[in-house]
Design a protein around this motif. Sequence first.
Motif, PDB file in Angstrom:
ATOM      1  N   ALA A  57       1.035  -1.290   0.278  1.00  0.00           N
ATOM      2  CA  ALA A  57      -0.105  -0.341  -0.361  1.00  0.00           C
ATOM      3  C   ALA A  57       0.720   1.389   0.038  1.00  0.00           C
ATOM      4  O   ALA A  57       0.253   2.019  -0.893  1.00  0.00           O
ATOM      5  N   CYS A  58       2.042   1.302   0.866  1.00  0.00           N
ATOM      6  CA  CYS A  58       2.689   2.804   1.429  1.00  0.00           C
ATOM      7  C   CYS A  58       3.571   2.484  -0.839  1.00  0.00           C
ATOM      8  O   CYS A  58       4.165   3.636  -0.398  1.00  0.00           O
ATOM      9  N   ALA A  59       4.171   1.537  -0.902  1.00  0.00           N
ATOM     10  CA  ALA A  59       4.308   1.284  -2.076  1.00  0.00           C
ATOM     11  C   ALA A  59       4.635   1.842  -3.294  1.00  0.00           C
ATOM     12  O   ALA A  59       4.985   2.571  -4.512  1.00  0.00           O
ATOM     13  N   THR A  60       2.611   1.566  -3.283  1.00  0.00           N
ATOM     14  CA  THR A  60       2.196   1.900  -4.327  1.00  0.00           C
ATOM     15  C   THR A  60       1.080   3.522  -4.489  1.00  0.00           C
ATOM     16  O   THR A  60       0.331   4.403  -4.769  1.00  0.00           O
ATOM     17  N   ALA A  61       1.536   3.756  -2.864  1.00  0.00           N
ATOM     18  CA  ALA A  61       0.396   5.194  -2.624  1.00  0.00           C
ATOM     19  C   ALA A  61       0.919   6.467  -3.451  1.00  0.00           C
ATOM     20  O   ALA A  61       0.302   6.803  -3.816  1.00  0.00           O
ATOM     21  N   ASP A  62       2.372   7.024  -4.029  1.00  0.00           N
ATOM     22  CA  ASP A  62       2.544   8.088  -4.332  1.00  0.00           C
ATOM     23  C   ASP A  62       1.508   8.316  -6.189  1.00  0.00           C
ATOM     24  O   ASP A  62       1.749   8.875  -6.862  1.00  0.00           O
ATOM     25  N   THR A  63       1.502   7.023  -6.509  1.00  0.00           N
ATOM     26  CA  THR A  63       1.050   6.464  -8.145  1.00  0.00           C
ATOM     27  C   THR A  63      -0.176   6.326  -7.973  1.00  0.00           C
ATOM     28  O   THR A  63      -1.231   6.196  -8.913  1.00  0.00           O
ATOM     29  N   THR A  64      -0.528   5.233  -7.237  1.00  0.00           N
ATOM     30  CA  THR A  64      -2.178   5.013  -7.363  1.00  0.00           C
ATOM     31  C   THR A  64      -3.120   5.342  -6.040  1.00  0.00           C
ATOM     32  O   THR A  64      -4.310   5.812  -6.280  1.00  0.00           O
ATOM     33  N   GLY A  65      -2.075   6.658  -5.206  1.00  0.00           N
ATOM     34  CA  GLY A  65      -2.905   7.115  -4.154  1.00  0.00           C
ATOM     35  C   GLY A  65      -3.335   6.232  -2.988  1.00  0.00           C
ATOM     36  O   GLY A  65      -3.248   4.938  -3.113  1.00  0.00           O
ATOM     37  N   THR A  77       1.512   8.319   3.689  1.00  0.00           N
ATOM     38  CA  THR A  77       2.622   8.943   4.348  1.00  0.00           C
ATOM     39  C   THR A  77       3.024   8.858   5.284  1.00  0.00           C
ATOM     40  O   THR A  77       4.319   8.054   5.343  1.00  0.00           O
ATOM     41  N   ALA A  78       2.326   9.071   6.527  1.00  0.00           N
ATOM     42  CA  ALA A  78       3.588   8.886   7.937  1.00  0.00           C
ATOM     43  C   ALA A  78       3.317   7.017   8.180  1.00  0.00           C
ATOM     44  O   ALA A  78       4.681   7.165   8.295  1.00  0.00           O
ATOM     45  N   LEU A  79       2.746   6.830   7.524  1.00  0.00           N
ATOM     46  CA  LEU A  79       2.845   4.808   7.941  1.00  0.00           C
ATOM     47  C   LEU A  79       4.394   4.498   7.231  1.00  0.00           C
ATOM     48  O   LEU A  79       5.242   3.909   6.938  1.00  0.00           O
ATOM     49  N   ALA A  80       4.583   5.514   5.963  1.00  0.00           N
ATOM     50  CA  ALA A  80       5.073   4.907   4.919  1.00  0.00           C
ATOM     51  C   ALA A  80       6.829   4.967   4.906  1.00  0.00           C
ATOM     52  O   ALA A  80       7.719   4.765   5.063  1.00  0.00           O
ATOM     53  N   ALA A  81       7.214   6.332   6.110  1.00  0.00           N
ATOM     54  CA  ALA A  81       8.424   6.814   6.832  1.00  0.00           C
ATOM     55  C   ALA A  81       8.567   5.747   7.733  1.00  0.00           C
ATOM     56  O   ALA A  81       9.324   5.686   8.277  1.00  0.00           O
ATOM     57  N   LEU A  82       7.614   5.352   8.221  1.00  0.00           N
ATOM     58  CA  LEU A  82       7.844   3.589   9.087  1.00  0.00           C
ATOM     59  C   LEU A  82       8.009   2.483   9.127  1.00  0.00           C
ATOM     60  O   LEU A  82       9.291   2.291   9.860  1.00  0.00           O
ATOM     61  N   LEU A  83       7.557   2.587   8.098  1.00  0.00           N
ATOM     62  CA  LEU A  83       7.365   0.962   7.928  1.00  0.00           C
ATOM     63  C   LEU A  83       9.373   0.324   7.193  1.00  0.00           C
ATOM     64  O   LEU A  83       9.545  -0.929   7.918  1.00  0.00           O
ATOM     65  N   SER A 214       7.954  14.273  17.767  1.00  0.00           N
ATOM     66  CA  SER A 214       7.156  13.725  18.594  1.00  0.00           C
ATOM     67  C   SER A 214       5.778  13.390  18.139  1.00  0.00           C
ATOM     68  O   SER A 214       5.028  13.049  18.431  1.00  0.00           O
ATOM     69  N   HIS A 215       5.657  14.672  17.228  1.00  0.00           N
ATOM     70  CA  HIS A 215       4.175  14.640  16.690  1.00  0.00           C
ATOM     71  C   HIS A 215       4.382  14.133  15.034  1.00  0.00           C
ATOM     72  O   HIS A 215       3.615  13.185  15.033  1.00  0.00           O
ATOM     73  N   ALA A 216       5.444  14.514  14.724  1.00  0.00           N
ATOM     74  CA  ALA A 216       5.408  13.347  13.034  1.00  0.00           C
ATOM     75  C   ALA A 216       5.397  11.418  13.851  1.00  0.00           C
ATOM     76  O   ALA A 216       5.582   9.947  13.374  1.00  0.00           O
ATOM     77  N   ALA A 217       6.246  10.940  15.277  1.00  0.00           N
ATOM     78  CA  ALA A 217       6.508   9.439  15.451  1.00  0.00           C
ATOM     79  C   ALA A 217       4.728   9.750  15.846  1.00  0.00           C
ATOM     80  O   ALA A 217       4.435   8.668  15.986  1.00  0.00           O
ATOM     81  N   THR A 218       4.464  10.043  16.812  1.00  0.00           N
ATOM     82  CA  THR A 218       2.805  10.033  16.359  1.00  0.00           C
ATOM     83  C   THR A 218       1.618  10.080  15.905  1.00  0.00           C
ATOM     84  O   THR A 218       1.309   8.305  15.830  1.00  0.00           O
ATOM     85  N   ASP A 219       2.307  10.536  14.780  1.00  0.00           N
ATOM     86  CA  ASP A 219       1.184  10.910  13.471  1.00  0.00           C
ATOM     87  C   ASP A 219       1.559   9.072  12.793  1.00  0.00           C
ATOM     88  O   ASP A 219       0.481   8.401  12.402  1.00  0.00           O
ATOM     89  N   ALA A 220       2.769   8.271  12.927  1.00  0.00           N
ATOM     90  CA  ALA A 220       3.341   7.361  12.229  1.00  0.00           C
ATOM     91  C   ALA A 220       2.892   6.480  12.866  1.00  0.00           C
ATOM     92  O   ALA A 220       2.129   4.786  12.521  1.00  0.00           O
TER      93      ALA A 220
END
Length: 271
Positions: A57-65, A77-83, A214-220
Amino acid sequence: MSGNRRTGPGKAHHRASLVSDTPGAQTQGTVRCFVGLPLPPQWQDRLAALRDDLHAACATADTTGPVTRDPAPMRLTALAALLPRLHWTPPGNWHLTLRFLGGVPAPRCDEVAGALRTISFAPLQLAVGKAEVFPARGDPRVLWLGLAQGAPECAALATAVNAALVPLGFAPEDRPFAPHLTLARLREARREGGQRHAAPPGGESASPPARPSSHAATDARDALLAAINTRISRAASPWPVCTVREMVLWRSDPGGGRPVYTPLAVLPARG
């Protein structure tokens, strides 16, 4: 699934008097052991598919939404940064730990198995629960999955295991038991300002990602838990309730990036 927790499942287990505190590989004459419940192939397969779906899902997020099951593009986006920080438990190794023993002198493994054979327990019915992280606030270190059914029975069995091992010199656990499946551990994020390196072939970064705010960590964290729990609750077919009919004394050996678990004793349920 692994173990006991008071402040969370990532906290180190209390070691018994028989256990070597030497980290890493097994010390000479000792066997790294734990007592746990095996999980059926159906759960192993569903967990592996869940892991693969998150990454896809994260790998295709930029191209397929964004995938429709995820609330918003910003969560992907937040998830892709954590994976990239997730070090997943290898498929086939997922289990529920009742007691971690550490390095046990090899001659005493038979004694441990004998003590476990004195425990009488009925088959356990387990149903998957919700994903959580430890610690609950800040940058997460462990991603785990709880039980919606079977937790009290697992706790009772863990209590019986501890009691059976006390005569062998294993001190009782000093915190309440809460059964959970460790899905993945999170590598520590690099502090901001560190030098970045070119990504090697395969697209993976040569250096860890920058330490999140801290905000980015919470979002992720929120994005990760929402993505997992949504996929479990809205799966095309419900996760099956599994029946566990045995308890196992395993040895754990390093195996080139994934531990190798070898049963030393299999203790069947009665009834």
